[in-house]
Structure formats: C-alpha cells, structure tokens
Design a protein around this motif. Structure first.
Motif, PDB file in Angstrom:
ATOM      1  N   LEU A   4     -19.812  82.969 -22.507  1.00 27.31           N
ATOM      2  CA  LEU A   4     -21.548  84.141 -22.440  1.00 27.31           C
ATOM      3  C   LEU A   4     -20.672  84.983 -24.019  1.00 27.31           C
ATOM      4  N   GLY A  37     -28.750  83.535 -19.535  1.00 24.39           N
ATOM      5  CA  GLY A  37     -27.878  84.373 -19.335  1.00 24.39           C
ATOM      6  C   GLY A  37     -27.634  84.152 -17.944  1.00 24.39           C
ATOM      7  N   GLN A  41     -23.996  83.743 -15.990  1.00 23.30           N
ATOM      8  CA  GLN A  41     -23.960  83.826 -14.681  1.00 23.30           C
ATOM      9  C   GLN A  41     -23.612  84.010 -13.639  1.00 23.30           C
ATOM     10  N   TYR A  45     -19.791  82.835 -12.275  1.00 26.36           N
ATOM     11  CA  TYR A  45     -19.762  83.701 -10.970  1.00 26.36           C
ATOM     12  C   TYR A  45     -20.830  83.854  -9.731  1.00 26.36           C
ATOM     13  N   GLY A  49     -22.718  87.378  -9.832  1.00 27.68           N
ATOM     14  CA  GLY A  49     -23.143  86.471 -11.017  1.00 27.68           C
ATOM     15  C   GLY A  49     -24.754  86.670 -11.327  1.00 27.68           C
ATOM     16  N   SER A  52     -25.657  90.225 -11.147  1.00 21.60           N
ATOM     17  CA  SER A  52     -25.208  91.062 -12.659  1.00 21.60           C
ATOM     18  C   SER A  52     -26.342  90.595 -14.050  1.00 21.60           C
ATOM     19  N   ALA A  53     -26.874  89.668 -13.791  1.00 21.03           N
ATOM     20  CA  ALA A  53     -27.803  88.653 -14.786  1.00 21.03           C
ATOM     21  C   ALA A  53     -29.027  89.197 -14.147  1.00 21.03           C
ATOM     22  N   GLY A  89     -25.184  91.095 -18.461  1.00 25.12           N
ATOM     23  CA  GLY A  89     -24.558  91.071 -16.766  1.00 25.12           C
ATOM     24  C   GLY A  89     -24.618  92.969 -16.725  1.00 25.12           C
TER      25      GLY A  89
END
Length: 148
Positions: A4, A37, A41, A45, A49, A52-53, A89
């Motif tokens: 990241l 991204g 992510q 994850y 993830g 979150s992205a 994120g």
C-alpha cells in the motif's frame, strides 16, 4: 502495508509531477490509483479490504467535494483523493485529508508570500493562478502512514 505504501508513493509521484508540470492530474493516474487500491486492498484483506477501499474512495471524494463546488479545488484533486482513499482505506483517509488540509494551507501561504516578495500584483493578472494541490494531497496521504 509495504504494498500500500509502494502504490501510494507511485501515485503520489505521478500526480505531483503532472500537477506541477501541466497543472492537471490525468484521469489515467486517478483511475490507476482507484484500480490499484481496490485490487491491493482486496488481495491483502479480502472482502473487508474491498469494503475499506470502497469506503475510502467515497470518503476521499466527499471530503473535498465541498471545496470543489465552491471553486477552490479542481476535479482532478477530488478524483486523486478518491483514488488514494481506495489505496489507504476508510480508516486512514480522514486522517490523510486533515493532514492534506494543513499542508495545503501552509503551501498556499508560502506561495502567496513568495509572490508578494517578487512583487506580483494579483489585480494585473488576467485570471487567478491555480495552486497545484497534488503535492499537498500526496504529502498528506504519505504522512498518514507515519501518523498511524
């Protein structure tokens, strides 16, 4: 976290160079940030993830939307922050936005001070100059890694 940070550094370098050179941030750079991204992510994850992205993208976009609507920021800046939101994120994007605002204000003050020292008269200018904001966004996002 290494991946990241690496993606963030790459996008920051590209966006900053574009904004300083052309006073624009290309859709290729911002779309690349978004795609990298989302993929990173999700790969790192899983579905959490990805969530979150997506949340970071929406929050990154909305944080600076008001400034765009008031004419104080360009569309590329908004899309860049949304792209960075996908990379870093939801949990980190608000901190990055706050750091960006502080850095952007300091850059703007420095820019105005240098112009004043050089004797620039804003009333003589045909149109106001835009201050490239990608460096402030990039630095704010990068500092969010160190801050937490």
């Amino acid at each position: 976290m290494y991946w990241l940070l690496s993606i963030t550094i790459l996008i920051a370098a590209l966006a900053t160079a574009e904004d300083l050179w052309r006073r624009q941030i290309s859709n290729k750079t911002t779309a690349g940030a978004l795609a990298l991204g989302l993929v990173a992510q999700t790969a790192l994850y899983g579905l959490q993830g990805l969530g979150s992205a997506v949340g970071g993208t929406v929050a990154g976009f909305l944080v600076f939307l008001v400034f765009f609507l008031l004419g104080g920021m360009g569309g590329g800046d908004i899309k860049l922050m949304a792209g960075f939101g996908a990379v870093i994120g939801l949990s980190r994007i608000l901190q990055a936005a706050l750091l960006t605002a502080i850095i952007g204000a300091l850059f703007a003050l420095l820019y105005l001070l240098v112009r004043k020292i050089r004797g620039h008269n804003p009333q003589q200018a045909a149109e106001p100059e835009a201050i490239p904001y990608a460096p402030a966004i990039s630095l704010g996002v990068l500092l969010s890694f160190a801050a937490g």
